[in-house]
Scaffold this active site. Structure first.
Site, short mmCIF file in Angstrom:
data_model
loop_
_atom_site.label_atom_id
_atom_site.label_comp_id
_atom_site.label_asym_id
_atom_site.label_seq_id
_atom_site.Cartn_x
_atom_site.Cartn_y
_atom_site.Cartn_z
N GLY A 1 0.86 -1.18 0.00
CA GLY A 1 0.00 0.00 0.00
C GLY A 1 0.90 1.23 0.00
O GLY A 1 2.10 1.14 -0.29
N ALA B 1 2.24 2.94 2.38
CA ALA B 1 3.36 2.89 3.30
C ALA B 1 4.47 1.97 2.78
O ALA B 1 5.65 2.33 2.77
CB ALA B 1 2.90 2.43 4.68
N ARG C 1 -14.44 12.91 13.37
CA ARG C 1 -15.29 11.75 13.09
C ARG C 1 -15.94 11.17 14.34
O ARG C 1 -17.10 10.77 14.30
CB ARG C 1 -14.46 10.69 12.40
CG ARG C 1 -14.10 11.18 11.03
CD ARG C 1 -13.14 10.29 10.33
NE ARG C 1 -12.89 10.88 9.01
CZ ARG C 1 -12.03 10.42 8.14
NH1 ARG C 1 -11.30 9.36 8.43
NH2 ARG C 1 -11.89 11.01 6.98
C1 LIG Z 1 -12.86 3.83 2.09
C2 LIG Z 1 -11.68 4.50 2.71
C3 LIG Z 1 -11.38 5.80 2.39
C4 LIG Z 1 -10.27 6.44 2.96
N1 LIG Z 1 -10.00 7.74 2.61
C5 LIG Z 1 -8.91 8.34 3.14
C6 LIG Z 1 -8.58 9.69 2.78
O1 LIG Z 1 -9.25 10.32 1.98
N2 LIG Z 1 -7.48 10.24 3.34
C7 LIG Z 1 -6.69 9.57 4.23
O2 LIG Z 1 -5.71 10.13 4.67
N3 LIG Z 1 -6.98 8.30 4.57
C8 LIG Z 1 -8.07 7.66 4.06
N4 LIG Z 1 -8.35 6.38 4.41
C9 LIG Z 1 -7.39 5.61 5.21
C10 LIG Z 1 -6.24 5.12 4.33
O3 LIG Z 1 -6.74 4.78 3.06
C11 LIG Z 1 -5.52 3.92 4.87
O4 LIG Z 1 -5.25 4.11 6.23
C12 LIG Z 1 -4.21 3.71 4.14
O5 LIG Z 1 -4.42 3.63 2.74
C13 LIG Z 1 -3.47 2.49 4.62
O6 LIG Z 1 -2.33 2.30 3.82
P1 LIG Z 1 -1.26 1.20 4.16
O7 LIG Z 1 -0.14 1.37 3.21
O8 LIG Z 1 -0.95 1.25 5.61
O9 LIG Z 1 -1.99 -0.18 3.94
P2 LIG Z 1 -2.81 -0.80 2.70
O10 LIG Z 1 -2.99 0.13 1.59
O11 LIG Z 1 -3.99 -1.45 3.29
O12 LIG Z 1 -1.83 -1.91 2.18
C14 LIG Z 1 -1.56 -3.06 2.91
C15 LIG Z 1 -0.69 -3.95 2.08
O13 LIG Z 1 -0.28 -5.04 2.86
C16 LIG Z 1 -0.47 -6.24 2.16
N5 LIG Z 1 -0.69 -7.29 3.16
C17 LIG Z 1 -1.54 -7.28 4.21
N6 LIG Z 1 -1.40 -8.40 4.92
C18 LIG Z 1 -0.45 -9.13 4.31
C19 LIG Z 1 0.14 -10.40 4.57
N7 LIG Z 1 -0.21 -11.15 5.61
N8 LIG Z 1 1.10 -10.83 3.71
C20 LIG Z 1 1.48 -10.09 2.64
N9 LIG Z 1 0.96 -8.89 2.36
C21 LIG Z 1 0.01 -8.42 3.19
C22 LIG Z 1 -1.62 -5.96 1.24
O14 LIG Z 1 -1.60 -6.83 0.14
C23 LIG Z 1 -1.35 -4.52 0.85
O15 LIG Z 1 -0.44 -4.48 -0.22
C24 LIG Z 1 -9.47 5.75 3.87
C25 LIG Z 1 -9.77 4.43 4.19
C26 LIG Z 1 -10.88 3.81 3.65
C27 LIG Z 1 -11.24 2.45 4.11
#
Ligand SMILES: Cc1cc2nc3c(=O)[nH]c(=O)nc-3n(C[C@H](O)[C@H](O)[C@H](O)COP(=O)(O)OP(=O)(O)OC[C@H]3O[C@@H](n4cnc5c(N)ncnc54)[C@H](O)[C@@H]3O)c2cc1C
Ligand code: SF4
Lengths: 576, 250
Positions: free
Chosen positions: A11, A13, A284
């Site tokens: 994702g 991060a 929120r």
């Molecule tokens: C509908 C919605 C709208 C949102 N809108 C906003 C917004 O407008 N602004 C804002 O700031 N935030 C928003 N958020 C929050 C934000 O989108 C998320 O907090 C953020 O995208 C998380 O990013 P991340 O990189 O941490 O994880 P993610 O994008 O969830 O990525 C996780 C990654 O880990 C991988 N993964 C997970 N478990 C495993 C495993 N066991 N083995 C291998 N790979 C794994 C997945 O495949 C994925 O690639 C929103 C959230 C939602 C639900």
């Protein structure tokens, strides 16, 4: 040889960490359940915060910092939050250089909108699909580095566990191929976890399907600390559905959308009446509790149903399409009504976890040396409540910090761990798999999961009562007991999704207990954690980070508490 | 379940890449507002076919459930589309569900779409930045240009446009409409433009733009309403200019 860094999760991060680490000379291996371009970050709609002050309002990084700390009810450590707010404008610039199609002003500059919990236009956006656009920009950069041979992807692989030595230092991971299903270990000089949210623990949420928190839970059961698990954000405006709760972004209100119900036959804009200063853009947790009150205490839900109106029909249709097109399209496609013409019907839905893996205040390292974490899976930036559009920036900032920090750790700590720890971990994971395949009980994993989701949604979201939390914890223990008598409907050894789901379910159950017990212990109300029995914030007793540690003997969490860094912004009452 | 309304499904199943495909029928309980993913989730929870025989759950890909991750593309009642936005109320029954046919089947409805991502690499679908350190803001852009580019940047790499393309196969090696449209997107960007030549080079040989037969099916099927035929024409024009320039040695 360049140090090898494994990043789990693609994702925002994970990709941010991969980009920095590879750029600075690491050999990166990137693991993800789904092709990284399909990660949950694509769902983010509304935007990303940075105090660029392009609207002549006198916004500043300090004000962003203050809004974030105040919005989080002072539970976030202030050091990294401040650094994040200072770094945010340059992050937006970088994304802009990568080609993100942000909306523009007539002068060709980036446009900004208002979001919850602030009085400033601080949120950059690309229509109403900002997360998608940001994720794609990073995905493209990572693909460029992949073409240069600096990053290697393992997509459709599931992280199962970390490979740790006797001192708890991390030397690699154990993972399983979702298609071929072979289990393998992968050595690395440092590992970064970026596995996102935990929505599936609540059954239905606004999250994507793969957001189960399974990886975080596995690590917690290996000795990583899990912090502030009880802080769960329930978003005020989602569309209830059979399969998920689809979000209607806060940006709808940022662009002028209004929330109302009928009272005495006339529209009643209760948020505007109760919170004249912030109106529809209160944080929120505040908006969610207000909707709960209107629906459950005052009995004013639409047609007696748990729903309120979110209304954008009074706004200019061209502006709506240019700035909110993506989400209005979702409403139209999935509900069938045109939100330009009729007010949308929405209700609060589980959305985000403020809690997550504990990381230090400097470089995103967990308590297990060599294991780093970034993004929604860690706890550092949002305290007791996250402000809208602050997650995307925290994911990228955290990733940008973790990538180079992991590389530096790797350069300074290159040790040969010996193959026995890899063999051991492989055997441990294979034994778990063998038990699951052999299980011949009568319990259905999906039934257990639905039960878990119901318990968590009812007792561990908007309003929390100690007796109910106690009951929920006991019932989750029962579910864990039933899990021991499970049976897989599919025992084939090829792309067996039932198998993977069932494996994750165990981890979901264990992490759910961390959330419930954290909530039970915390006898106060702070941010998203609200207990009518203890309606006030209690700084003397509870201005503390909750740390959950896995107690192997009890097979249960053990809670302890850590002081919060409040060195820069003094405490004050949170009143919107 | 006897009294309630049921939803009837016919699913094309395949236990592995080498296995022969087989049809299996399923009945699931109807609920208002349900979509094809809900039906597949129901099957996963209680895998029994329409004859009441226990069977394995149907494998499928899905993630966001709001048509923005691109994962759940499949052929539903003969039409490739995202399963999450395929509402049961709007589908004739029995609902037939098949995997996309232009990609190798992994299992059941899961296909391997790696080729699509490889082709994005082949055409260098990115902005080549100098580095991720702070170099100040990006280039200014007019609101009008943003409104042209933004729709192109919403491609979810689902592959539906490739499913309906008569030219997308191993023989031609055609990159397909989605990838051509990405080339247009990056060639529009003020920085991306500086490297337009490299992307056009990648599209000049076999598998490039020349393979397009202009059947125009792609533009009608795209769930994100991306103006694919405009993109194909725009890239075609760029290729002509590019070829002339190269011929003149400039
Ligand atoms: C509908 C919605 C709208 C949102 N809108 C906003 C917004 O407008 N602004 C804002 O700031 N935030 C928003 N958020 C929050 C934000 O989108 C998320 O907090 C953020 O995208 C998380 O990013 P991340 O990189 O941490 O994880 P993610 O994008 O969830 O990525 C996780 C990654 O880990 C991988 N993964 C997970 N478990 C495993 C495993 N066991 N083995 C291998 N790979 C794994 C997945 O495949 C994925 O690639 C929103 C959230 C939602 C639900
Ligand atoms: S162009 Fe449209 S149909 Fe083709 S992959 Fe992209 S979103 Fe899917």
């Amino acid at each position: 040889m360049n140090p090898k860094i494994i990043i789990v999760g693609g994702g925002l991060a994970g990709l941010a960490a991969a980009l920095k680490a590879a750029e600075q000379g690491a050999q990166v291996e990137l693991f993800s359940l789904v092709p990284v371009k399909r990660s949950h970050s694509v769902c983010a709609q509304g935007g990303i915060n940075a105090a660029k002050n392009l609207k002549g309002e006198g916004d500043s990084a300090w004000k962003h910092f203050d809004d974030t700390i105040y919005g989080g009810d002072f539970l976030a450590n202030q050091g990294l939050v401040k650094r994040m707010c200072e770094a945010a404008p340059a992050i937006i610039d970088l994304l802009d250089r990568m080609g993100v199609q942000f909306n523009r002003t007539p002068e060709g500059l980036l446009d900004f909108r208002r979001f919850g919990g602030t009085l400033y236009h601080r949120t950059a956006f690309a229509g109403a699909t900002t997360g998608q656009q940001l994720l794609y920009a990073l995905d493209e950069q990572v693909r460029r580095l992949e073409a240069e041979g600096k990053i290697r992807k393992f997509e459709h692989w599931e992280f199962l566990s970390a490979v740790l030595d006797e001192q708890g230092r991390c030397h690699g991971i154990c993972a399983q191929d979702l298609h071929g299903m072979q289990v393998r270990t992968f050595p690395a000089d440092a590992v970064i976890i970026a596995t996102g949210g935990v929505g599936a623990i609540f059954g239905k949420s606004t999250n994507s399907i793969v957001c189960t928190g399974s990886a975080q839970s596995a690590l917690y059961q290996q000795g990583a600390w899990y912090a502030n698990g009880e802080f769960i954000q329930v978003h005020p405006t989602a569309i209830p559905g059979e399969d998920k709760l689809r979000l209607m972004s806060e940006s709808a209100r940022g662009e002028g959308g209004r929330v109302w119900v009928y009272k005495d036959g006339k529209p009643w804009y209760f948020l505007e009446e109760w919170y004249p200063k912030y109106g529809n853009l209160v944080p929120r947790d505040v908006a969610t509790r207000a909707i709960h009150k209107v629906v459950f205490e005052l009995g004013l839900g639409i047609d007696g149903q748990p729903a309120v109106f979110l209304d954008v029909t009074h706004l200019d249709p061209h502006v709506l399409d240019a700035k909110l097109g993506g989400i209005l399209e979702i409403y139209e496609k999935f509900v069938g009504d045109d939100p330009h013409k009729v007010p949308m019907k929405v209700f609060p839905g589980m959305h985000y976890t403020m809690g997550g893996l504990w990381v230090d205040n400097e470089r995103q390292m967990t308590n297990l040396p060599g294991l780093f974490a970034a993004g929604e899976c860690e706890y550092q930036y949002h305290g007791a409540n996250r402000l809208g559009a602050n997650s995307l920036v925290s994911c990228i900032f955290g990733g940008f910090l973790a990538g180079p920090a992991a590389l530096e750790y790797a350069r300074n700590n290159r040790t040969d761990a010996g193959s026995h720890i890899f063999d051991q971990e492989l055997r441990r994971q294979q034994a778990i798999n063998d038990r699951l395949y052999a299980a011949a009980g009568e319990e259905n994993p999906f039934t257990i999961w639905r039960e878990l989701g119901r318990l968590m949604t009812e007792h561990c979201t908007v309003v929390r009562h100690n007796d109910k939390l106690r009951l929920a914890d006991r019932q989750i223990e029962d579910l864990l007991g039933r899990y021991q008598r499970i049976r897989l409907s599919d025992t084939t050894r090829w792309t067996n999704q039932t198998f993977f789901f069932t494996r994750q379910l165990y981890n979901m159950l264990q992490l759910a207990r961390v959330m419930v017990q954290g909530a039970l212990a915390r006898d106060e109300s702070r941010g998203a954690h609200y207990k009518p029995e203890f309606p006030e914030r209690n700084d003397e007793r509870w201005l503390k980070t909750t740390l959950a540690q896995w107690d192997e003997a009890a097979a249960a969490p053990r809670l302890s508490y850590q002081d919060v860094d409040t060195s820069q912004i003094p405490l004050r009452a949170r009143k919107y | 379940m006897a009294e309630g309304k049921i939803v009837r499904l016919r699913i094309k199943r395949q236990s592995g890449p080498q296995a022969a495909p087989q049809w299996e029928d399923f009945n699931v309980a109807y609920r208002p507002g349900m979509n094809v993913i809900v039906a597949l989730m129901d099957i996963a929870a209680q895998p029994r076919n329409a004859e009441g025989q226990p069977t394995t759950s149907v494998s499928y890909e899905a993630n966001c459930l709001e048509e923005v991750c691109g994962a759940c593309a499949m052929v539903i009642n003969g039409r490739p589309r995202q399963a999450c936005s395929a509402l049961i109320d709007r589908l004739e029954q029995p609902i037939t569900i098949e995997p996309l046919s232009r990609f190798p089947v992994v299992r059941d409805l899961v296909v391997n779409r790696q080729r699509l991502f490889n082709d994005l690499k082949r055409v260098k679908a990115w902005i080549p930045i100098d580095g991720s350190y702070d170099l100040g803001p990006g280039p200014r852009e007019s609101a009008a240009d943003q409104e042209t580019a933004y729709p192109l940047s919403r491609c979810i790499s689902c592959g539906n446009c490739l499913e309906v393309c008569p030219q997308y196969n191993d023989k031609t090696g055609f990159v397909g409409a989605a990838v051509l449209s990405q080339v247009r997107l990056f060639n529009l960007h003020p920085t991306g433009k500086l490297h337009a030549g490299e992307r056009l080079d990648a599209l000049s040989g076999p598998g490039g733009h020349q393979e397009c037969g202009f059947a125009q099916n792609c533009v009608n099927i795209c769930p994100k309403d991306i103006p694919l035929t405009d993109s194909i024409s725009a890239v075609g024009r760029q290729l002509i200019v590019h070829a002339v320039r190269q011929a003149l040695g400039s």
